[in-house]
Scaffold this motif. Structure first.
Motif, PDB file in Angstrom:
ATOM      1  N   GLY A  98       0.794  -1.229   0.000  1.00 11.67           N
ATOM      2  CA  GLY A  98       0.000   0.000   0.000  1.00 11.67           C
ATOM      3  C   GLY A  98       0.820   1.269   0.000  1.00 11.67           C
ATOM      4  O   GLY A  98       0.682   2.119  -0.885  1.00 11.67           O
ATOM      5  N   LEU A  99       1.686   1.416   1.001  1.00 12.24           N
ATOM      6  CA  LEU A  99       2.495   2.640   1.085  1.00 12.24           C
ATOM      7  C   LEU A  99       3.486   2.777  -0.070  1.00 12.24           C
ATOM      8  O   LEU A  99       3.575   3.853  -0.673  1.00 12.24           O
ATOM      9  N   PRO A 100       4.247   1.734  -0.422  1.00 11.47           N
ATOM     10  CA  PRO A 100       5.177   1.910  -1.546  1.00 11.47           C
ATOM     11  C   PRO A 100       4.503   2.220  -2.872  1.00 11.47           C
ATOM     12  O   PRO A 100       4.978   3.074  -3.626  1.00 11.47           O
ATOM     13  N   LEU A 101       3.378   1.565  -3.171  1.00  9.64           N
ATOM     14  CA  LEU A 101       2.711   1.834  -4.443  1.00  9.64           C
ATOM     15  C   LEU A 101       2.080   3.220  -4.477  1.00  9.64           C
ATOM     16  O   LEU A 101       2.103   3.895  -5.515  1.00  9.64           O
ATOM     17  N   SER A 102       1.528   3.660  -3.364  1.00  4.84           N
ATOM     18  CA  SER A 102       0.972   5.012  -3.350  1.00  4.84           C
ATOM     19  C   SER A 102       2.087   6.053  -3.404  1.00  4.84           C
ATOM     20  O   SER A 102       1.928   7.106  -4.035  1.00  4.84           O
ATOM     21  N   ALA A 103       3.240   5.777  -2.790  1.00  4.72           N
ATOM     22  CA  ALA A 103       4.385   6.691  -2.905  1.00  4.72           C
ATOM     23  C   ALA A 103       4.899   6.730  -4.336  1.00  4.72           C
ATOM     24  O   ALA A 103       5.288   7.793  -4.841  1.00  4.72           O
ATOM     25  N   LEU A 104       4.878   5.595  -5.007  1.00  7.71           N
ATOM     26  CA  LEU A 104       5.283   5.550  -6.416  1.00  7.71           C
ATOM     27  C   LEU A 104       4.364   6.422  -7.267  1.00  7.71           C
ATOM     28  O   LEU A 104       4.829   7.213  -8.089  1.00  7.71           O
ATOM     29  N   GLY A 105       3.068   6.308  -7.051  1.00  9.84           N
ATOM     30  CA  GLY A 105       2.113   7.103  -7.820  1.00  9.84           C
ATOM     31  C   GLY A 105       2.261   8.593  -7.587  1.00  9.84           C
ATOM     32  O   GLY A 105       2.259   9.391  -8.529  1.00  9.84           O
ATOM     33  N   VAL A 106       2.399   8.997  -6.346  1.00 12.46           N
ATOM     34  CA  VAL A 106       2.574  10.418  -6.030  1.00 12.46           C
ATOM     35  C   VAL A 106       3.868  10.941  -6.648  1.00 12.46           C
ATOM     36  O   VAL A 106       3.910  12.038  -7.204  1.00 12.46           O
ATOM     37  N   SER A 107       4.912  10.153  -6.587  1.00 13.79           N
ATOM     38  CA  SER A 107       6.203  10.593  -7.115  1.00 13.79           C
ATOM     39  C   SER A 107       6.191  10.704  -8.635  1.00 13.79           C
ATOM     40  O   SER A 107       6.855  11.582  -9.193  1.00 13.79           O
ATOM     41  N   VAL A 108       5.455   9.834  -9.303  1.00 14.99           N
ATOM     42  CA  VAL A 108       5.338   9.952 -10.763  1.00 14.99           C
ATOM     43  C   VAL A 108       4.657  11.267 -11.117  1.00 14.99           C
ATOM     44  O   VAL A 108       5.102  11.986 -12.022  1.00 14.99           O
ATOM     45  N   VAL A 109       3.610  11.612 -10.394  1.00 15.72           N
ATOM     46  CA  VAL A 109       2.908  12.878 -10.665  1.00 15.72           C
ATOM     47  C   VAL A 109       3.834  14.059 -10.408  1.00 15.72           C
ATOM     48  O   VAL A 109       3.938  14.970 -11.226  1.00 15.72           O
ATOM     49  N   TRP A 110       4.532  14.059  -9.281  1.00 18.68           N
ATOM     50  CA  TRP A 110       5.418  15.182  -8.961  1.00 18.68           C
ATOM     51  C   TRP A 110       6.589  15.244  -9.927  1.00 18.68           C
ATOM     52  O   TRP A 110       7.033  16.329 -10.304  1.00 18.68           O
ATOM     53  N   GLY A 111       7.122  14.098 -10.306  1.00 17.56           N
ATOM     54  CA  GLY A 111       8.244  14.096 -11.244  1.00 17.56           C
ATOM     55  C   GLY A 111       7.860  14.585 -12.617  1.00 17.56           C
ATOM     56  O   GLY A 111       8.652  15.226 -13.313  1.00 17.56           O
ATOM     57  N   SER A 112       6.643  14.334 -13.037  1.00 16.20           N
ATOM     58  CA  SER A 112       6.202  14.763 -14.365  1.00 16.20           C
ATOM     59  C   SER A 112       5.855  16.244 -14.408  1.00 16.20           C
ATOM     60  O   SER A 112       5.726  16.809 -15.486  1.00 16.20           O
ATOM     61  N   GLN A 113       5.699  16.884 -13.268  1.00 18.29           N
ATOM     62  CA  GLN A 113       5.308  18.290 -13.237  1.00 18.29           C
ATOM     63  C   GLN A 113       6.496  19.245 -13.231  1.00 18.29           C
ATOM     64  O   GLN A 113       6.339  20.410 -13.518  1.00 18.29           O
ATOM     65  N   GLY A 114       7.672  18.793 -12.881  1.00 17.15           N
ATOM     66  CA  GLY A 114       8.845  19.666 -12.893  1.00 17.15           C
ATOM     67  C   GLY A 114       8.957  20.562 -11.679  1.00 17.15           C
ATOM     68  O   GLY A 114       9.563  21.624 -11.744  1.00 17.15           O
ATOM     69  N   ASP A 115       8.369  20.166 -10.576  1.00 22.36           N
ATOM     70  CA  ASP A 115       8.443  20.956  -9.352  1.00 22.36           C
ATOM     71  C   ASP A 115       9.833  20.792  -8.728  1.00 22.36           C
ATOM     72  O   ASP A 115      10.301  19.667  -8.536  1.00 22.36           O
ATOM     73  N   PRO A 116      10.527  21.890  -8.391  1.00 20.74           N
ATOM     74  CA  PRO A 116      11.858  21.742  -7.805  1.00 20.74           C
ATOM     75  C   PRO A 116      11.843  21.084  -6.422  1.00 20.74           C
ATOM     76  O   PRO A 116      12.834  20.511  -5.989  1.00 20.74           O
ATOM     77  N   TRP A 117      10.710  21.138  -5.728  1.00 20.38           N
ATOM     78  CA  TRP A 117      10.611  20.504  -4.417  1.00 20.38           C
ATOM     79  C   TRP A 117      10.410  18.994  -4.523  1.00 20.38           C
ATOM     80  O   TRP A 117      10.395  18.297  -3.518  1.00 20.38           O
ATOM     81  N   ALA A 118      10.265  18.490  -5.724  1.00 19.11           N
ATOM     82  CA  ALA A 118      10.012  17.061  -5.910  1.00 19.11           C
ATOM     83  C   ALA A 118      11.173  16.202  -5.420  1.00 19.11           C
ATOM     84  O   ALA A 118      10.975  15.050  -5.050  1.00 19.11           O
ATOM     85  N   TYR A 119      12.371  16.745  -5.407  1.00 18.97           N
ATOM     86  CA  TYR A 119      13.516  15.950  -4.965  1.00 18.97           C
ATOM     87  C   TYR A 119      13.500  15.696  -3.459  1.00 18.97           C
ATOM     88  O   TYR A 119      14.145  14.770  -2.977  1.00 18.97           O
ATOM     89  N   ALA A 120      12.783  16.500  -2.715  1.00 19.93           N
ATOM     90  CA  ALA A 120      12.639  16.268  -1.277  1.00 19.93           C
ATOM     91  C   ALA A 120      11.477  15.327  -0.971  1.00 19.93           C
ATOM     92  O   ALA A 120      11.345  14.845   0.146  1.00 19.93           O
ATOM     93  N   LEU A 121      10.649  15.063  -1.967  1.00 18.37           N
ATOM     94  CA  LEU A 121       9.460  14.239  -1.766  1.00 18.37           C
ATOM     95  C   LEU A 121       9.761  12.823  -1.281  1.00 18.37           C
ATOM     96  O   LEU A 121       9.089  12.342  -0.365  1.00 18.37           O
ATOM     97  N   PRO A 122      10.757  12.107  -1.849  1.00 17.58           N
ATOM     98  CA  PRO A 122      11.011  10.753  -1.332  1.00 17.58           C
ATOM     99  C   PRO A 122      11.326  10.717   0.160  1.00 17.58           C
ATOM    100  O   PRO A 122      10.874   9.823   0.873  1.00 17.58           O
ATOM    101  N   LEU A 123      12.052  11.700   0.644  1.00 17.34           N
ATOM    102  CA  LEU A 123      12.363  11.733   2.081  1.00 17.34           C
ATOM    103  C   LEU A 123      11.112  12.019   2.904  1.00 17.34           C
ATOM    104  O   LEU A 123      10.935  11.459   3.980  1.00 17.34           O
ATOM    105  N   LEU A 124      10.260  12.875   2.378  1.00 14.73           N
ATOM    106  CA  LEU A 124       9.032  13.192   3.094  1.00 14.73           C
ATOM    107  C   LEU A 124       8.095  11.988   3.139  1.00 14.73           C
ATOM    108  O   LEU A 124       7.481  11.699   4.170  1.00 14.73           O
ATOM    109  N   LEU A 125       7.995  11.272   2.031  1.00 20.09           N
ATOM    110  CA  LEU A 125       7.127  10.093   2.000  1.00 20.09           C
ATOM    111  C   LEU A 125       7.726   8.932   2.784  1.00 20.09           C
ATOM    112  O   LEU A 125       6.994   8.060   3.256  1.00 20.09           O
TER     113      LEU A 125
END
Length: 132
Positions: A47-74
């Motif tokens: 559950g948690l890894p797959l939902s983290a994968l989905g959120v990260s795909v969305v953030w990675g495709s948007q080009g947000d500079p804060w996306a690189y901190a997202l894996p640590l936050l999740l």
């Protein structure tokens, strides 16, 4: 366009933490005394890894500079879920409140980093396709 990107990132992030709340509620409402291992395998390993994968795909495709901190936050979600479920039930049973377990945090971190890479690759391919 930037406003749409920010809304997509916010919605995906809110969806992730909404799923976290559903996982916690499922533990407290529907698991019995012998369901702990199945719950851990289902929600901590899938559950948690797959939902983290989905959120990260969305953030990675948007080009947000804060996306690189997202894996640590999740990554924090795994010990937090452990604290809200197994550690809390042990505390209510009279045991001391121990530190949460970080065992599955690297799995969430890895899935989130892979999702971020997939999202960045997707963004790169879409931009390259538009340029051609």
């Amino acid at each position: 366009m930037k406003n749409f990107e920010n809304r997509a990132c916010r919605r995906s992030f809110i969806t992730f933490w909404g799923l976290f709340a559903v996982f916690t509620a499922f533990f407290w409402l529907f698991t019995g005394l012998t369901d702990g291992m199945a719950y851990a395998l289902l929600f901590f390993c899938l559950g948690l890894p797959l939902s983290a994968l989905g959120v990260s795909v969305v953030w990675g495709s948007q080009g947000d500079p804060w996306a690189y901190a997202l894996p640590l936050l999740l990554c924090v979600s795994s010990p937090l879920l452990d604290l809200c479920t197994f550690r809390l039930i042990a505390f209510f049973a009279g045991n001391p409140l121990y530190a949460p377990d970080w065992t599955f945090a690297p799995l969430v971190l890895l899935c989130s980093a892979v999702g971020l890479g997939i999202g960045r690759l997707w963004r790169f391919l879409l931009r390259r396709r538009k340029a051609a």
